[in-house]
Write an enzyme that holds these catalytic residues in place. Sequence first.
Site, short mmCIF file in Angstrom:
data_model
loop_
_atom_site.label_atom_id
_atom_site.label_comp_id
_atom_site.label_asym_id
_atom_site.label_seq_id
_atom_site.Cartn_x
_atom_site.Cartn_y
_atom_site.Cartn_z
N SER A 86 1.70 8.51 13.50
CA SER A 86 0.18 8.49 13.95
C SER A 86 -0.34 9.58 13.05
CB SER A 86 -0.18 8.83 15.45
OG SER A 86 -1.37 8.70 15.63
N HIS A 190 -5.08 3.79 18.37
CA HIS A 190 -4.48 2.84 17.56
C HIS A 190 -5.19 1.35 18.16
CE1 HIS A 190 -2.65 5.53 15.18
NE2 HIS A 190 -2.09 6.38 16.15
#
Length: 304
Positions: A86, A190
Amino acid sequence: MLVLVAPGQGAQTPGFLTPWLELPGAADRVGAWSDAIGLDLAHYGTQADADQIRDTAVAQPLLVAAGILSAAALGDVAPGAVAGHSVGEITAATFAGVLDDTAALTLVRKRGLAMAEAAAITATGMSALLGGDPEVSVAHLEKLGLTPANVNGAGQIVAAGTLEQLAVLNEDKPEGVRKVVPLKVAGAFHTHHMAPAVETLAAAAKELSPADPRTAYVSNKDGRTVATGAEVLDRLVGQVANPVRWDLCMDTFRQLGVTALIEVCPGGTLTGLAKRALPGVKTLALKTPDDLDAAREVIAEHSA
């Protein structure tokens, strides 16, 4: 073959930056970064409490700064590949020479602010599923309206969605899942909930001049290596609203012939996954400067 990796949001803990600032030149370096992005990284990394560093706009720059600082403390490193989970992908971009330190921190500051703003629209969060069959879990999450936002491998999937959806998940776990663990993040990252942040990040990326990776850069999108700096930035923009496929990243490490994996500060999460998914691979997590000597030994033995 050595892989250098950087953790994502949720890895931060109160005071974790304190011992790193005692290294020669570290406080001055962090001070310069703080001035550049308008955020007192030293304060948040040493004095702030868990709730304060849970703030997305704070946590993300803090993690990237810690990752860059701890990697620099290793000295000259020649990994065979780099990757980040991430927001850790921005840290990894500095390892690969795609972005310099200031560019990375400027980008992550804008990323954190944009994602915090998107997260404020709806009360959302993320929870890790421990155990279970991935296919069964994904189908169950979709039934509940949740997104499998992080497919981490080693039996771990992270669900993301509204707090109401996550509360239902806690009571209605997929078959085989032992535990549902809420993560220390402030939004459903996300997922489509982050779509408003994509445009902001795309504009920020256009202001940068990325270099092509000098080592294999493994992307969260699909586990593939990325050849150009422009594509790295494109993928960094898109990943805020799309799932992290860390399982595919680890598959690529295996295909590349990884023999050792070092996770920069605040290490622990990704090494834990690697221990389960990459048996036989030497792993080391940088938590404090006390880990540096052991890490250097691993580098000497496994670097290309």
